[in-house]
Design a protein around this motif. Structure first.
Motif, short mmCIF file in Angstrom:
data_model
loop_
_atom_site.label_atom_id
_atom_site.label_comp_id
_atom_site.label_asym_id
_atom_site.label_seq_id
_atom_site.Cartn_x
_atom_site.Cartn_y
_atom_site.Cartn_z
N ALA A 63 39.83 -21.86 -3.99
CA ALA A 63 39.20 -20.56 -3.78
C ALA A 63 39.21 -19.75 -5.07
O ALA A 63 39.98 -20.03 -5.99
CB ALA A 63 39.94 -19.79 -2.68
N THR A 81 34.90 -20.58 -1.64
CA THR A 81 35.86 -21.63 -1.30
C THR A 81 35.23 -22.99 -1.56
O THR A 81 34.01 -23.13 -1.61
CB THR A 81 36.29 -21.56 0.18
OG1 THR A 81 35.15 -21.84 1.00
CG2 THR A 81 36.89 -20.22 0.54
N PHE A 128 42.75 -20.76 4.29
CA PHE A 128 42.41 -20.01 3.08
C PHE A 128 43.63 -19.30 2.48
O PHE A 128 43.90 -19.42 1.28
CB PHE A 128 41.31 -18.99 3.39
CG PHE A 128 41.07 -18.00 2.30
CD1 PHE A 128 40.50 -18.38 1.09
CD2 PHE A 128 41.43 -16.67 2.47
CE1 PHE A 128 40.30 -17.45 0.08
CE2 PHE A 128 41.22 -15.74 1.46
CZ PHE A 128 40.65 -16.13 0.26
#
Length: 175
Positions: free
Chosen positions: A86, A74, A38
């Motif tokens: 994201a 996401t 992420f």
């Protein structure tokens, strides 16, 4: 530790999920997305810094404890179990518009190797859906001039101007 989602999946647009390429999933940020890259995806935007897993979880838990305000989503490439896109919508409580809510879209990021698949568009559509579901009377965002055409395609209209004051060098010079 079990995997925790930032918010309930009922706020996710089924239309956006259906429009994603096969093998991609729209979902809320998860506690285990540190391992799924992420933060690496966010590096396409700006400096992110070297977070430890504990620092990531500290921030995740803050957002979780305020999950009526912070909605980070996401898109994952399920075949590789990695985050590839994201974005966040922050819901602000106002006094105007009868204590209305405004959605602020932030940190739209798509992995450089995944661009061209309309993932950025899908993130924006999904965040607009969350804003509508939460009762926002408007959803706004700031962007660079070069990104205006993209956001216009996403249904946004150019309005006003952004101003910024950066704490640090600006603060020392012009308090």
């Amino acid at each position: 530790m079990s995997e925790v989602s930032l918010f309930e999946s009922s706020l996710l647009s089924p239309e956006v999920q259906a429009a994603l390429p096969a093998g991609y999933t729209l979902r809320a940020l998860r506690s285990s997305d540190y391992e799924r890259g992420f933060l690496k995806v966010l590096e396409v935007l700006t400096e992110v810094g070297n977070h430890t897993k504990e620092q990531y979880l500290e921030q995740f838990n803050y957002l979780l404890n305020h999950n009526d305000q912070y909605y980070t989503i996401t898109i994952t490439d399920d075949s590789k179990n990695v985050v590839v896109a994201a974005g966040t919508i922050l819901v602000e409580r106002k006094f105007v518009h009868k204590n209305g809510l405004v959605g602020h879209i932030e940190d739209i990021a798509v992995d450089k190797n995944q661009q061209g698949k309309k993932l950025g568009l899908r993130i924006i559509q999904a965040l607009k859906f969350i804003g509508a579901q939460r009762g926002c009377y408007k959803v706004i965002l700031d962007c660079s001039e070069k990104n205006i055409p993209f956001y216009e395609k996403c249904g946004f209209k150019h309005k006003e101007y952004e101003m910024a004051w950066y704490v640090g060098a600006d603060a020392q010079a012009k308090l």
